[in-house]
Design a protein around this motif. Structure first.
Motif, PDB file in Angstrom:
ATOM      1  N   ALA A  21       0.831  -1.207   0.000  1.00  0.00           N
ATOM      2  CA  ALA A  21       0.000   0.000   0.000  1.00  0.00           C
ATOM      3  C   ALA A  21       0.865   1.256   0.000  1.00  0.00           C
ATOM      4  CB  ALA A  21      -0.923  -0.007   1.218  1.00  0.00           C
ATOM      5  N   MET A  22       1.936   1.240   0.807  1.00  0.00           N
ATOM      6  CA  MET A  22       2.836   2.387   0.850  1.00  0.00           C
ATOM      7  C   MET A  22       3.519   2.592  -0.497  1.00  0.00           C
ATOM      8  SD  MET A  22       3.207   4.019   3.889  1.00  0.00           S
ATOM      9  CE  MET A  22       4.896   4.437   4.266  1.00  0.00           C
ATOM     10  N   GLY A  23       3.969   1.495  -1.120  1.00  0.00           N
ATOM     11  CA  GLY A  23       4.641   1.597  -2.407  1.00  0.00           C
ATOM     12  C   GLY A  23       3.749   2.205  -3.472  1.00  0.00           C
ATOM     13  N   MET A  24       2.510   1.742  -3.551  1.00  0.00           N
ATOM     14  CA  MET A  24       1.580   2.290  -4.539  1.00  0.00           C
ATOM     15  C   MET A  24       1.281   3.755  -4.252  1.00  0.00           C
ATOM     16  SD  MET A  24      -1.101  -0.826  -5.302  1.00  0.00           S
ATOM     17  CE  MET A  24      -1.466  -1.181  -3.578  1.00  0.00           C
ATOM     18  N   THR A  25       1.232   4.104  -2.962  1.00  0.00           N
ATOM     19  CA  THR A  25       0.993   5.500  -2.596  1.00  0.00           C
ATOM     20  C   THR A  25       2.155   6.382  -3.018  1.00  0.00           C
ATOM     21  OG1 THR A  25      -0.325   4.802  -0.693  1.00  0.00           O
ATOM     22  CG2 THR A  25       0.471   7.065  -0.693  1.00  0.00           C
ATOM     23  N   PHE A  26       3.387   5.898  -2.780  1.00  0.00           N
ATOM     24  CA  PHE A  26       4.571   6.666  -3.177  1.00  0.00           C
ATOM     25  C   PHE A  26       4.528   7.007  -4.665  1.00  0.00           C
ATOM     26  CE2 PHE A  26       6.989   4.315   0.375  1.00  0.00           C
ATOM     27  CZ  PHE A  26       6.677   5.304   1.288  1.00  0.00           C
ATOM     28  N   PHE A  27       4.318   5.973  -5.484  1.00  0.00           N
ATOM     29  CA  PHE A  27       4.333   6.181  -6.924  1.00  0.00           C
ATOM     30  C   PHE A  27       3.151   7.029  -7.377  1.00  0.00           C
ATOM     31  CE2 PHE A  27       7.130   2.416  -6.890  1.00  0.00           C
ATOM     32  CZ  PHE A  27       8.138   2.891  -7.717  1.00  0.00           C
ATOM     33  N   GLY A  28       1.973   6.739  -6.844  1.00  0.00           N
ATOM     34  CA  GLY A  28       0.780   7.468  -7.256  1.00  0.00           C
ATOM     35  C   GLY A  28       0.857   8.948  -6.928  1.00  0.00           C
ATOM     36  N   VAL A  29       1.249   9.256  -5.697  1.00  0.00           N
ATOM     37  CA  VAL A  29       1.341  10.659  -5.287  1.00  0.00           C
ATOM     38  C   VAL A  29       2.472  11.362  -6.032  1.00  0.00           C
ATOM     39  CG1 VAL A  29       1.824  12.205  -3.345  1.00  0.00           C
ATOM     40  CG2 VAL A  29       0.324  10.229  -3.030  1.00  0.00           C
ATOM     41  N   GLY A  30       3.594  10.655  -6.240  1.00  0.00           N
ATOM     42  CA  GLY A  30       4.710  11.256  -6.965  1.00  0.00           C
ATOM     43  C   GLY A  30       4.336  11.625  -8.390  1.00  0.00           C
ATOM     44  N   MET A  31       3.683  10.702  -9.090  1.00  0.00           N
ATOM     45  CA  MET A  31       3.277  10.987 -10.470  1.00  0.00           C
ATOM     46  C   MET A  31       2.213  12.074 -10.511  1.00  0.00           C
ATOM     47  SD  MET A  31       3.309   7.245 -12.355  1.00  0.00           S
ATOM     48  CE  MET A  31       2.291   6.425 -11.123  1.00  0.00           C
ATOM     49  N   GLY A  32       1.289  12.033  -9.547  1.00  0.00           N
ATOM     50  CA  GLY A  32       0.251  13.058  -9.501  1.00  0.00           C
ATOM     51  C   GLY A  32       0.826  14.440  -9.235  1.00  0.00           C
ATOM     52  N   THR A  33       1.802  14.512  -8.335  1.00  0.00           N
ATOM     53  CA  THR A  33       2.436  15.797  -8.025  1.00  0.00           C
ATOM     54  C   THR A  33       3.167  16.356  -9.238  1.00  0.00           C
ATOM     55  OG1 THR A  33       2.715  15.138  -5.706  1.00  0.00           O
ATOM     56  CG2 THR A  33       4.070  16.965  -6.506  1.00  0.00           C
ATOM     57  N   ALA A  34       3.906  15.494  -9.935  1.00  0.00           N
ATOM     58  CA  ALA A  34       4.617  15.939 -11.136  1.00  0.00           C
ATOM     59  C   ALA A  34       3.632  16.426 -12.199  1.00  0.00           C
ATOM     60  CB  ALA A  34       5.470  14.799 -11.691  1.00  0.00           C
ATOM     61  N   PHE A  35       2.516  15.724 -12.320  1.00  0.00           N
ATOM     62  CA  PHE A  35       1.504  16.112 -13.310  1.00  0.00           C
ATOM     63  C   PHE A  35       0.938  17.489 -12.991  1.00  0.00           C
ATOM     64  CE2 PHE A  35      -2.721  16.168 -15.198  1.00  0.00           C
ATOM     65  CZ  PHE A  35      -2.467  15.693 -16.475  1.00  0.00           C
ATOM     66  N   VAL A  36       0.665  17.734 -11.698  1.00  0.00           N
ATOM     67  CA  VAL A  36       0.115  19.031 -11.293  1.00  0.00           C
ATOM     68  C   VAL A  36       1.143  20.144 -11.480  1.00  0.00           C
ATOM     69  CG1 VAL A  36      -0.720  20.369  -9.323  1.00  0.00           C
ATOM     70  CG2 VAL A  36      -1.550  18.041  -9.684  1.00  0.00           C
ATOM     71  N   LEU A  37       2.396  19.884 -11.083  1.00  0.00           N
ATOM     72  CA  LEU A  37       3.439  20.904 -11.185  1.00  0.00           C
ATOM     73  C   LEU A  37       3.681  21.336 -12.627  1.00  0.00           C
ATOM     74  CD1 LEU A  37       6.167  19.737  -8.630  1.00  0.00           C
ATOM     75  CD2 LEU A  37       4.765  21.795  -8.501  1.00  0.00           C
ATOM     76  N   TYR A  38       3.671  20.355 -13.530  1.00  0.00           N
ATOM     77  CA  TYR A  38       3.993  20.666 -14.919  1.00  0.00           C
ATOM     78  C   TYR A  38       2.753  20.763 -15.801  1.00  0.00           C
ATOM     79  CZ  TYR A  38       8.828  19.933 -13.639  1.00  0.00           C
ATOM     80  OH  TYR A  38      10.055  20.044 -13.048  1.00  0.00           O
ATOM     81  N   TRP A  39       1.598  20.967 -15.180  1.00  0.00           N
ATOM     82  CA  TRP A  39       0.365  21.118 -15.947  1.00  0.00           C
ATOM     83  C   TRP A  39       0.489  22.333 -16.873  1.00  0.00           C
ATOM     84  CZ3 TRP A  39      -4.055  18.399 -16.629  1.00  0.00           C
ATOM     85  CH2 TRP A  39      -5.122  19.058 -17.237  1.00  0.00           C
ATOM     86  N   GLY A  40       0.267  22.105 -18.143  1.00  0.00           N
ATOM     87  CA  GLY A  40       0.381  23.186 -19.112  1.00  0.00           C
ATOM     88  C   GLY A  40       1.809  23.516 -19.498  1.00  0.00           C
ATOM     89  N   ARG A  41       2.772  22.736 -18.973  1.00  0.00           N
ATOM     90  CA  ARG A  41       4.180  23.021 -19.256  1.00  0.00           C
ATOM     91  C   ARG A  41       4.869  21.848 -19.956  1.00  0.00           C
ATOM     92  NH1 ARG A  41       3.327  24.995 -13.916  1.00  0.00           N
ATOM     93  NH2 ARG A  41       3.651  27.247 -13.743  1.00  0.00           N
ATOM     94  N   TRP A  42       4.087  20.955 -20.550  1.00  0.00           N
ATOM     95  CA  TRP A  42       4.676  19.760 -21.154  1.00  0.00           C
ATOM     96  C   TRP A  42       5.587  20.110 -22.324  1.00  0.00           C
ATOM     97  CZ3 TRP A  42       4.351  16.291 -17.753  1.00  0.00           C
ATOM     98  CH2 TRP A  42       3.218  16.162 -16.954  1.00  0.00           C
ATOM     99  N   ARG A  43       5.331  21.258 -22.963  1.00  0.00           N
ATOM    100  CA  ARG A  43       6.207  21.675 -24.056  1.00  0.00           C
ATOM    101  C   ARG A  43       7.624  21.900 -23.544  1.00  0.00           C
ATOM    102  NH1 ARG A  43       7.801  26.531 -25.673  1.00  0.00           N
ATOM    103  NH2 ARG A  43       6.350  27.555 -24.247  1.00  0.00           N
TER     104      ARG A  43
END
Length: 260
Positions: free
Chosen positions: A223-245
């Motif tokens: 459960a912890m492992g899935m949380t680490f990856f899920g939150v990490g990917m979600g955070t990166a997605f939010v931070l770079y939202w609209g900045r994929w270029r």
């Protein structure tokens, strides 16, 4: 930047100690009975461990083969052993041996516990006792030295491989966020604080709960492992939202996103 992250991690320990007395009331860290997958599925540990091990290896091998970033990092596969990036097999075997050695001695490999012990040791001269974390003694000293060794090992690796660069703000961050140094420093500090607070609240970090916990087939570790990856990917997605270029531009300059 590293100093800000370390400072945030130490403050995360003190924040955890401050809220520790209230955790049972909030239903956090109630220390439930250990639960493992063999117990839940009513199967033998050996057969399940081998099955999951083979499955994980196949998944990692497939992900490694399909990784689109490889075409930007082809040059790293050449050169001497100490001057190029190692593959997941060799590094995984080495990490597994370290985890096995720690487990064989009745211990578990963990980083957050070492940081917590160092924080308790640093607070002691000021008359402040951290009741929620183990003190620095004969049983925890090795984890504290492990934390120190990680920094020394990372520095030695960068120097030997010739990959050391004095870059306070990475190209990707600088391209995506105009504030540069200020935003990067704030993010590193906040990240260190949240990582340590979350690790202590959850009962483990990516090393203890994830890497060292997986071989035990603990449900909590999965459960912890899935949380680490899920939150990490979600955070990166939010931070770079609209900045994929910007991400594409950085990759077009043959920079490694993991390091740059």
């Amino acid at each position: 930047m590293i100093g800000l992250g370390v400072l945030g991690m130490f403050l995360g320990v003190f924040a955890f100690d401050a809220v520790f007395p209230y955790l049972p009331e909030w239903g956090v860290r109630a220390y439930p009975q250990s639960m493992t997958l063999p117990l839940v599925l009513d199967v033998s540990y050996g057969s399940l461990a081998v099955t999951l091990g083979v499955f994980v290896l196949l998944m990692v091998a497939l992900a490694d083969r399909l990784d689109p970033g490889k075409r930007f990092e082809a040059a790293e596969t050449r050169g001497t052993l100490l001057r190029r990036e190692w593959g997941f097999v060799s590094t995984g075997v080495l990490a597994g041996l370290v985890i096995l050695a720690a487990t064989a001695q009745g211990q578990y490999l963990g980083i957050s516990g070492g940081f917590a012990s160092l924080a308790a040791y640093a607070a002691k001269p000021f008359g402040h006792v951290l009741a929620s974390v183990p003190a620095l003694d004969d049983t925890t000293a090795w984890r504290a030295t492990l934390v120190i060794g990680i920094f020394a090992g990372a520095a030695a690796s960068a120097l030997v491989s010739g990959s050391y660069r004095n870059v306070p703000v990475t190209p990707l961050w600088e391209s995506a966020f105009p504030t540069g140094m200020k935003s990067r420093g704030a993010a590193v500090f906040a990240g260190g604080f949240l990582i340590m607070l979350g690790a202590l609240l959850g009962g483990g970090c990516t090393t203890g709960a994830f890497m060292a916990g997986f071989p035990t087939l603990s449900v909590g570790s999965f459960a912890m492992g899935m949380t680490f990856f899920g939150v990490g990917m979600g955070t990166a997605f939010v931070l770079y939202w609209g900045r994929w270029r910007k991400v594409s531009e950085v990759r077009s300059r043959s920079l490694n996103l993991a390091n740059d």
